[in-house]
Design a protein around this motif. Structure first.
Motif, short mmCIF file in Angstrom:
data_model
loop_
_atom_site.label_atom_id
_atom_site.label_comp_id
_atom_site.label_asym_id
_atom_site.label_seq_id
_atom_site.Cartn_x
_atom_site.Cartn_y
_atom_site.Cartn_z
N THR A 186 70.59 12.86 -38.88
CA THR A 186 69.21 13.25 -39.15
C THR A 186 69.07 13.48 -40.65
O THR A 186 69.90 14.18 -41.24
CB THR A 186 68.85 14.54 -38.40
N ILE A 187 68.05 12.90 -41.26
CA ILE A 187 67.81 13.05 -42.70
C ILE A 187 66.48 13.75 -42.90
O ILE A 187 65.51 13.47 -42.20
CB ILE A 187 67.79 11.68 -43.41
N PHE A 188 66.42 14.67 -43.88
CA PHE A 188 65.17 15.39 -44.11
C PHE A 188 64.88 15.54 -45.60
O PHE A 188 65.78 15.56 -46.43
CB PHE A 188 65.17 16.75 -43.43
N SER A 189 63.59 15.67 -45.90
CA SER A 189 63.10 15.81 -47.27
C SER A 189 61.96 16.82 -47.27
O SER A 189 61.06 16.75 -46.43
CB SER A 189 62.61 14.46 -47.79
N ILE A 190 61.99 17.75 -48.21
CA ILE A 190 61.00 18.83 -48.27
C ILE A 190 60.35 18.85 -49.66
O ILE A 190 61.03 18.85 -50.68
CB ILE A 190 61.64 20.20 -47.98
N HIS A 191 59.01 18.86 -49.66
CA HIS A 191 58.23 19.03 -50.89
C HIS A 191 57.33 20.26 -50.76
O HIS A 191 56.98 20.67 -49.65
CB HIS A 191 57.33 17.82 -51.14
N ARG A 192 56.92 20.80 -51.88
CA ARG A 192 55.88 21.83 -51.89
C ARG A 192 54.52 21.13 -51.82
O ARG A 192 54.30 20.12 -52.49
CB ARG A 192 55.97 22.67 -53.16
N ARG A 193 53.63 21.64 -50.99
CA ARG A 193 52.33 21.00 -50.81
C ARG A 193 51.54 20.99 -52.12
O ARG A 193 51.69 21.88 -52.97
CB ARG A 193 51.53 21.68 -49.70
N LEU A 194 50.65 20.01 -52.27
CA LEU A 194 49.77 19.90 -53.42
C LEU A 194 48.36 20.39 -53.10
O LEU A 194 47.66 20.89 -53.97
CB LEU A 194 49.70 18.45 -53.90
N SER A 195 47.92 20.22 -51.86
CA SER A 195 46.58 20.61 -51.45
C SER A 195 46.49 22.14 -51.37
O SER A 195 47.51 22.83 -51.29
CB SER A 195 46.24 19.99 -50.09
N PRO A 196 45.28 22.67 -51.38
CA PRO A 196 45.11 24.14 -51.34
C PRO A 196 45.72 24.74 -50.08
O PRO A 196 45.68 24.14 -49.00
CB PRO A 196 43.59 24.31 -51.35
N ASP A 197 46.29 25.92 -50.23
CA ASP A 197 46.87 26.63 -49.08
C ASP A 197 45.78 27.02 -48.08
O ASP A 197 44.61 27.12 -48.42
CB ASP A 197 47.60 27.89 -49.55
N GLY A 198 46.24 27.26 -46.85
CA GLY A 198 45.33 27.82 -45.87
C GLY A 198 44.73 26.83 -44.90
O GLY A 198 43.96 27.21 -44.02
N GLY A 199 45.04 25.57 -45.05
CA GLY A 199 44.50 24.55 -44.14
C GLY A 199 45.52 23.46 -43.90
O GLY A 199 46.65 23.53 -44.38
N PRO A 200 45.14 22.44 -43.15
CA PRO A 200 46.07 21.34 -42.88
C PRO A 200 46.40 20.55 -44.14
O PRO A 200 45.57 20.46 -45.06
CB PRO A 200 45.32 20.49 -41.86
N GLY A 201 47.58 19.98 -44.17
CA GLY A 201 47.96 19.14 -45.29
C GLY A 201 47.40 17.73 -45.13
O GLY A 201 46.90 17.36 -44.07
N ASP A 202 47.47 16.95 -46.21
CA ASP A 202 47.00 15.57 -46.14
C ASP A 202 48.07 14.64 -46.69
O ASP A 202 49.16 15.08 -47.07
CB ASP A 202 45.67 15.40 -46.88
N GLU A 203 47.75 13.37 -46.74
CA GLU A 203 48.75 12.37 -47.12
C GLU A 203 49.27 12.58 -48.53
O GLU A 203 50.44 12.31 -48.82
CB GLU A 203 48.16 10.96 -46.97
N SER A 204 48.44 13.08 -49.43
CA SER A 204 48.88 13.30 -50.81
C SER A 204 50.01 14.33 -50.88
O SER A 204 50.84 14.29 -51.79
CB SER A 204 47.71 13.76 -51.69
N ASP A 205 50.04 15.26 -49.94
CA ASP A 205 51.12 16.25 -49.91
C ASP A 205 52.46 15.60 -49.61
O ASP A 205 53.51 16.07 -50.07
CB ASP A 205 50.83 17.32 -48.85
N LEU A 206 52.43 14.53 -48.84
CA LEU A 206 53.67 13.85 -48.43
C LEU A 206 54.08 12.75 -49.40
O LEU A 206 55.26 12.45 -49.54
CB LEU A 206 53.49 13.27 -47.03
N LEU A 207 53.09 12.15 -50.08
CA LEU A 207 53.39 11.03 -50.97
C LEU A 207 53.69 11.54 -52.38
O LEU A 207 52.94 11.32 -53.33
CB LEU A 207 52.22 10.04 -50.99
N GLN A 208 54.83 12.20 -52.50
CA GLN A 208 55.28 12.73 -53.78
C GLN A 208 56.62 12.10 -54.16
O GLN A 208 57.42 11.75 -53.29
CB GLN A 208 55.43 14.24 -53.72
#
Length: 339
Positions: free
Chosen positions: A131-153
């Protein structure tokens, strides 16, 4: 039998957190949730030969590949564990086409990209998978669902990455940007213990990991590099020995410990996959972060640093050359026409 006391992965993570007074504990919590998922998957993998879980599930993934039953199990295990953990705002899996949302009200400040079971085509023949994993800090504002830009880093912005390899023993190898640590699971107590502290990949190796069955489809500089490594010259430690399993996590793990260079270059074999087989978010990026933290290097087959690539899609493919620094540097000399 008396077992020696050792450092568990949970204690190691907590000790590391104490060195950063500004830390909130969210990344620690996220890693601990992944570790629980890994233990669950490990138990199922170890029982695969005895349970009705080997073989195909009858489904195909976004890549058009047949999904094995253990693939399905691993994917669902991670999704269920992470959906309510409270530490991530969104996740993406190699097995699914779109972003996987978390449960409403449980959105956190990180993202997770994962390959639930790398090398799963080898399940039925009992070869190491992982199993391989990758973790980034979100870019979108806190408090709601994330979007594709949060993952495409880019890979260079990862805050943590790693893998769990299920082989003769189960090992967790990960980095949070402060070196690479390896932990081995003791199944008798259900704990990962520190077994490989501060892993450093040998600067130069004598091992080559590549599928030479694709030789005729490679670009000419790639072929010349491979031929060079196979020539006899004791002064430069050649010829290299071939070590290729066909399960990337297993090939990478062996090279990380013993030294080696792994290649999956672009080829002309399949016009639908001109950039090779490996996915940027789920394989190349986390392995690049790991190998760089261990003193190695990861580039594309035309010399671009993996850590600098801006992803343009959840399932983007990239060619990959990764491993011991001097071997990757040598490869770059060939593609630049310096050899």
């Amino acid at each position: 039998m008396t077992r020696p006391l050792g450092i568990t992965v949970s204690r190691h993570i907590m000790d590391s957190q104490r060195l950063h007074p500004e830390a909130t504990g969210d990344l620690t919590g996220l890693l601990n949730e992944l570790i629980v998922a890994a233990k669950t998957i490990s138990a199922e993998v170890n029982m695969a030969g005895l349970a009705d879980i080997l073989g195909m599930s009858g489904k195909t993934n976004i890549q058009g590949e047949h999904v094995q039953k253990l693939d399905d199990f691993a994917n669902n295990t991670i999704k269920r564990r992470m959906a309510r953990c409270g530490y991530i705002c969104a996740m993406t899996s190699e097995e699914e086409a779109d972003i996987i949302p978390v449960v409403e009200g449980y959105e956190g400040k990180y993202t997770l990209a994962f390959d639930p079971l790398d090398g799963s085509s080898n399940i039925d023949v009992n070869v190491s998978i992982g199993t391989i994993f990758s973790i980034h800090r979100r870019l979108s504002p806190d408090g709601g669902p994330g979007d594709e830009s949060d993952l495409l880093q880019p890979a260079g912005r990862q805050v943590a990455a790693g893998y769990i390899i299920y082989g003769s023993s189960t090992m967790l190898v990960f980095t949070t940007g402060e070196g690479v640590q390896g932990f081995t699971l003791d199944p008798s107590v259900g704990e990962f213990f520190l077994s490989h502290p501060d892993i450093r990949i040998p600067e130069k190796s004598k091992y080559l990991s590549v599928n030479e069955g694709n030789y005729r489809y490679w670009q000419e500089p790639v072929r010349r590099y491979i031929e060079y490594l196979k020539e006899e010259d004791r002064a430069t430690g050649r010829p290299y020995s071939a070590r290729y399993i066909g399960s990337m996590v297993a090939d990478f793990h062996r090279n990380l410990i013993a030294g080696g260079v792994f290649l999956y270059p672009s080829d002309s074999k399949d016009p639908t996959k001109p950039y090779g087989k490996l996915r940027l978010l789920y394989e190349a990026a986390p392995m690049a972060f790991l190998v760089e933290q261990a003193g190695g290097r990861a580039i594309t087959d035309d010399g671009l640093e993996i850590s600098e690539i801006q992803p343009d899609g959840l399932h983007q493919r990239v060619p990959l050359v990764v491993g011991s620094r001097r071997d990757v540097d040598l490869y770059q000399e060939f593609i630049r026409g310096q050899r």
